[in-house]
Design a protein around this motif. Sequence first.
Motif, short mmCIF file in Angstrom:
data_model
loop_
_atom_site.label_atom_id
_atom_site.label_comp_id
_atom_site.label_asym_id
_atom_site.label_seq_id
_atom_site.Cartn_x
_atom_site.Cartn_y
_atom_site.Cartn_z
N TYR A 413 0.82 -1.21 0.00
CA TYR A 413 0.00 0.00 0.00
C TYR A 413 0.85 1.26 0.00
O TYR A 413 0.45 2.28 -0.57
N GLN A 414 2.03 1.22 0.62
CA GLN A 414 2.83 2.44 0.75
C GLN A 414 3.23 2.97 -0.63
O GLN A 414 3.10 4.18 -0.91
N ASN A 415 3.72 2.10 -1.50
CA ASN A 415 4.10 2.54 -2.84
C ASN A 415 2.89 2.87 -3.69
O ASN A 415 2.92 3.81 -4.49
N SER A 416 1.82 2.11 -3.52
CA SER A 416 0.60 2.40 -4.27
C SER A 416 0.07 3.79 -3.95
O SER A 416 -0.26 4.57 -4.86
N TRP A 417 0.02 4.13 -2.66
CA TRP A 417 -0.51 5.44 -2.26
C TRP A 417 0.46 6.57 -2.58
O TRP A 417 0.07 7.62 -3.07
N ASP A 418 1.75 6.35 -2.31
CA ASP A 418 2.74 7.37 -2.62
C ASP A 418 2.80 7.62 -4.13
O ASP A 418 2.96 8.76 -4.58
N GLY A 419 2.66 6.55 -4.90
CA GLY A 419 2.74 6.65 -6.34
C GLY A 419 1.58 7.36 -7.00
O GLY A 419 1.65 7.72 -8.18
N GLU A 420 0.50 7.60 -6.26
CA GLU A 420 -0.62 8.34 -6.84
C GLU A 420 -0.20 9.76 -7.21
O GLU A 420 -0.67 10.31 -8.20
N MET A 421 0.67 10.36 -6.40
CA MET A 421 1.14 11.71 -6.70
C MET A 421 2.46 11.69 -7.46
O MET A 421 2.70 12.54 -8.31
N ASP A 422 3.31 10.71 -7.17
CA ASP A 422 4.65 10.67 -7.72
C ASP A 422 4.64 10.06 -9.12
O ASP A 422 4.65 8.84 -9.29
N ASP A 503 12.24 6.30 1.79
CA ASP A 503 11.86 5.75 3.09
C ASP A 503 10.35 5.81 3.25
O ASP A 503 9.62 6.20 2.33
N LEU A 504 9.85 5.43 4.43
CA LEU A 504 8.40 5.34 4.65
C LEU A 504 7.68 6.68 4.62
O LEU A 504 6.46 6.73 4.49
N THR A 505 8.41 7.77 4.75
CA THR A 505 7.79 9.09 4.63
C THR A 505 7.65 9.51 3.18
O THR A 505 7.00 10.51 2.88
#
Length: 682
Positions: A413-422, A503-505
Amino acid sequence: MINKIINEEKITLGVCYYPEHWPEDLWEDDFKRMKELGFTYVRMSEFAWTIFEPKEGHFEFDLFDKAIALAGKYNLKVILGTPTATPPVWLTEKYPEVLNVSHNGVQFKHGSRRHYNYNSKKYQELSATIVTEMVTHYRDNPYVVGWQIDNELNCEISEFYAEADHMAFKNWAKEKYQSLDALNEAWGTVFWNQTYTSWDQVSLTLPTVNDTSNPHQALDEKRFFSDSTINFAKIQADIIRKLTKDQWVTTNGMFGHLDNHQLTEDIIDFYAYDSYPNFSKVIKDTSSKPLRDRKWSLNLSTVRGFGGNFAIFEQQSGPGGWVNRLEQPAPKPGQVKLWSYQSIAHGSEMVLYFRWRTATKGTEMYWHGINDYHNLPNRRIAEIETFSKEIEKVGPALYGSTYQAKVAILTDYQNSWDGEMDKWYGNFIGQSKEAWFKAFQYNHIPVDLTNINKKTTVDHLSKYDILIYPHAAILTKETAKLLTNYVEQGGKIVFGCRTGYKDLTGQPYQKAFPGYIADLVGITVSDFTLVGAYEAAPKVSLFNKDEQEALGFNEILHADNDDVEILGHFTNDYYAGEPALTKRNHGKGTAYYFGGVFSYEIAEKILADLKPDDYSEYFDLPESVELAVRKNDEKTFFILLNYASDAQPMKLKQPMIDCLTDEEVTGSLTLTAYDVKIYSFS
């Protein structure tokens, strides 16, 4: 496992039914015909709040009491939905603070569905009240066996910006970070002078110039949305479990900004999915070898990863479309049965069709059910009747068996959610996941979609011979150690570009790419480029074979260890001749690194080098046929699904039993259009 919860002995069928939509004199005939079709379950009430509570504090149950009693007369088991997905008009008129608000601050009004926000204390209170009243009334009803919480959590909208959400997010952030210094560090607020000096200043992201919200704050925002959704489900689940021990709890869907693994593990008894493969006729897919309705095998594999075998609460049974959008043609003859088997092949133990009869009113009056408006016989009913008879025969043997896969695509989920903007990697995740799924599917290799998080262990991963983990930009030291241990014990893993640098942030490490897995793969990235929208695609040659386009993003790799094998090079642009694909043996296993985005063609070439176990000793199958394998303690079942609109030749290399006819078969055979076969050894 779902089979331990629902207490059945076979795969069962059912249907969604809305008695409040129909004259009472139709009900008994409807239930009678459901039973004649071989149905066991009927699901109802998820949009009926006003029926149960026509005005605040006044509750009525007569309509559903009668409907449930009639269903019980025909030995149908009833699943009730809590009606919180559509709050009544009296509620939103009296308490407008329960309504959701867009990112731009526009409050959504009554008139559709899912227009509430999860963090409104008043909505939580009113939802708890209606759930308490319903469960208290039906907890001893012999025909009510389970509860569906809400309906399709986060469907249509998965972002929430009401005042209650801003306040809850502030408290969420305070609990997570404890101090403003820690929050400012995690969000990188020193950039563009965003530093917070008071907790009163903290909120969800707000509208900004060029829509440039703080990306680290936005990542936390997605985590908060998921936690809010799960908390709302927990409020209802806790009430149900406090009031009854005999009725199970689930919910349905699979939508954005929701950690479905956590939801399944912490809140519900099993997961229910709503499967609509006919969306493939709406979604334009210009990629190589499009999956079309076979893409729902990818979705079902994802659902299976939440907690094992599952239920289908809405299986497409007809043309689909709202009055204003989502226009879908009718399923071709054979497709309804094919899609039903598709769900079962991937681990469903219960299939409920949406819906019994097509609505004659409202937005979904073109979302067709089993029956048309006129209630006369049609080919969809006949097809489901045939399928029901087949499931009556094979359902007991298949029940409780589990999907078998020795390869997995890792997700998180971390990459999926971060990747929405990135945009420097986010879009690549879905592209590469689908490319690898195609490669496994078209080579008839069953595959799992497995979530990786801080609870994941080496034992969990070691049941797979091969792991694919494309574009994990966020990759911690702990995860790198986990994956290294997996490889050391004999596993094979494949990474793609943009791996390991955050990292996680969501903040990049000050480390050479690919961060903490550099030692595992034995390489560093010496140069990189995002491929421009109007640039000619660079090319790559893998295993000294034909060139393939290397789309999206390219990394030039540098081998840091003598034991790194170069398996591919870029062939043009300024980095022609530079390494693009590497392989390193580490311990008993192997780690691959590809400095690009995976296409189907690239994934298939790497797959050939991975040499996975397959079922070629048993079958010679055309590309259009999916092979799924379910197994129990006694027997292995091979389920073949033909997605082609014409007959397909196949070869059975060893004698097997056709589970639908009990005949022994071998040699050259033919699968008719949209045909399904189930084989096992005698």
